[in-house]
Design an enzyme around this catalytic site. Structure first.
Site, PDB file in Angstrom:
ATOM      1  N   ASP A 123       0.824  -1.213   0.000  1.00 27.45           N
ATOM      2  CA  ASP A 123       0.000   0.000   0.000  1.00 27.45           C
ATOM      3  C   ASP A 123       0.855   1.260   0.000  1.00 27.45           C
ATOM      4  O   ASP A 123       0.473   2.275  -0.558  1.00 27.45           O
ATOM      5  CB  ASP A 123      -0.897   0.041   1.249  1.00 27.45           C
ATOM      6  N   ASP A 207      -2.564   5.346  -2.949  1.00 32.90           N
ATOM      7  CA  ASP A 207      -1.970   4.178  -2.314  1.00 32.90           C
ATOM      8  C   ASP A 207      -1.257   3.411  -3.419  1.00 32.90           C
ATOM      9  O   ASP A 207      -1.809   3.237  -4.524  1.00 32.90           O
ATOM     10  CB  ASP A 207      -3.044   3.271  -1.687  1.00 32.90           C
ATOM     11  N   HIS A 256      -7.511  -0.437  -3.873  1.00 32.33           N
ATOM     12  CA  HIS A 256      -6.423  -1.359  -4.179  1.00 32.33           C
ATOM     13  C   HIS A 256      -6.826  -2.293  -5.311  1.00 32.33           C
ATOM     14  O   HIS A 256      -7.801  -3.032  -5.213  1.00 32.33           O
ATOM     15  CB  HIS A 256      -5.954  -2.125  -2.937  1.00 32.33           C
ATOM     16  N   ASP A 258      -5.323  -4.902  -6.505  1.00 35.80           N
ATOM     17  CA  ASP A 258      -4.760  -6.249  -6.569  1.00 35.80           C
ATOM     18  C   ASP A 258      -5.663  -7.379  -6.070  1.00 35.80           C
ATOM     19  O   ASP A 258      -5.189  -8.478  -5.802  1.00 35.80           O
ATOM     20  CB  ASP A 258      -3.373  -6.295  -5.899  1.00 35.80           C
ATOM     21  N   CYS A 360      -0.632  -7.996  -1.070  1.00 41.78           N
ATOM     22  CA  CYS A 360      -0.709  -6.816  -0.189  1.00 41.78           C
ATOM     23  C   CYS A 360       0.416  -6.792   0.843  1.00 41.78           C
ATOM     24  O   CYS A 360       0.949  -5.721   1.148  1.00 41.78           O
ATOM     25  CB  CYS A 360      -2.017  -6.817   0.594  1.00 41.78           C
TER      26      CYS A 360
END
Ligand code: NVA
Length: 376
Positions: A123, A207, A256, A258, A360
């Site tokens: 992040d 992020d 995010h 991912d 992550c």
């Protein structure tokens, strides 16, 4: 006897910069793995509310500003340690951030808060070539998160890495829409469609986990924590060597990329069946195959306070043949085997509870890669 592929790899290892990564799939040599020690539950403010579901708000209301309950920390810490052991067994050098007590409170001229954790280096850090960029994250609880990584950053700097910190946001009230209405999933869908998020365009923020890397082409999403100005900063900073594309997904709560859109190797991208990409033609026109993830197996009663079950897509690729997948996500194992991968299963669901999985909790520092184009 060394094959020519082998000797080429050994030869290139000698000349690689200490920090060197251009994509998500080349052979991994060194990685940072986060840790949950010192983690603190973030205080329940507008940004936390916007990224969590009403059924979980009690957790932040009860524990916000206090260390994570020990019964959540311990099993997650053990799974992270085991993950490090597996990585080392696969020949990867593992580095960890410093242990910091994130429950210390702090006050800037603009706000007061307590911290979060150093569990999710993806992040805050992104590596593009030999440059490591500290992202200007949007949550007040993450303002001082960089402190846990400073020992490592100084070390990489001394060994020749380029180290950049993006402009630190003030995080004053102007960065947030405190009236952001988010009681229902329908509200969220409608607002996301309108391009309205809990962060405003007051100053750049992003992020690093909203970025995914395919050599010269980087793909970024506008999300609850990444604004358009943040994407502009990244584009301007990287200049002509890279192309920064903005992708949008049908996602009521983007935060995010991912567990939404995961490039697996040149010409192959994994997509989330619940979050179609509006710009998928960029990939199709470039000759990429688009595969859709199979359903997650996580039980409904598993404690997940900050993320969705799609963490099953949050895999870590060790090289174009080896992938780390959560131990109990058996449909995903089969799926990856059918794509020609060797699957390395690792138990990780206690870490899920902290909001992320293998991608992550890591930041790849060095892959055996060079800057390439993949057809875009
Ligand atoms: N916020 C997304 C991504 C997490 C890595 C999710 O919960 O699916």
């Amino acid at each position: 006897m060394l094959t020519s592929e082998h000797s080429k790899r050994l030869a290139s290892t000698k000349t690689l910069p200490i920090v060197n990564s251009y994509n998500e799939w080349d052979t991994l040599q060194e990685i940072i793995v986060g840790r949950v020690e010192g983690a603190c539950v973030p205080q329940f403010d507008a940004t936390i509310k916007a990224n969590t579901y009403p059924k979980n708000w009690w957790f932040f209301q009860k524990y916000g500003g206090r260390p994570y309950p020990q019964e959540l920390l311990e099993p997650a810490s053990k799974q992270l340690n085991e993950f490090c052991r597996v990585l080392e067994g696969e020949g990867v050098t593992v580095r960890r951030p410093d242990i910091i007590d994130f429950s210390s409170s702090y006050k800037t001229p603009d706000f007061e808060a307590t911290g979060l954790y150093a569990a999710m280096p993806r992040d805050i850090l992104t590596v593009i070539g030999n440059e490591i960029i500290e992202a200007p994250m949007a949550w007040r609880a993450r303002f001082f998160e960089y402190r846990a990584y400073r020992s490592l950053m100084k070390e990489y700097l001394k060994q020749g890495a380029k180290w950049t910190t993006a402009p630190k946001p003030l995080m004053s009230d102007e960065l947030y829409d405190f009236d952001y209405p988010i009681e229902t999933v329908e509200d969220r869908h409608e607002l996301a469609e309108l391009g309205r998020f809990v962060t405003t365009e007051f100053e750049p923020c992003f992020d690093a986990a909203d970025i995914t890397r395919c050599g010269r082409d980087l793909f970024v999403q506008r999300s609850q924590v990444t604004n358009k100005l943040g994407i502009t900063w990244l584009r301007n900073h990287l200049g002509d060597r890279f192309r920064v594309h903005t992708l949008k997904f049908q996602d009521p709560n983007p935060m995010h990329i991912d567990a939404t859109f995961v490039p697996l190797r040149p010409g192959l991208v994994l997509t989330n069946p619940d979050r179609p990409c509006y710009q998928i033609d960029i990939f199709k026109k470039a000759g990429w195959d688009v595969v859709t993830a199979v359903q997650p197996t996580l039980p409904d009663n598993w404690p997940l306070y900050m993320s969705s079950k799609w963490l099953c897509m949050n895999i870590l690729i060790l090289d174009p043949k080896r992938v780390i997948v959560e131990k109990d996500e058996e449909p995903m194992h089969k799926f990856f085997k059918n794509l020609g991968f060797e699957v390395i299963p690792v138990a990780f669901r206690h870490v899920y509870t902290f909001g992320g999985s293998f991608h992550c909790v890591t930041c790849d520092i060095r892959r055996d890669s060079q800057l390439e184009e993949y057809g875009f």
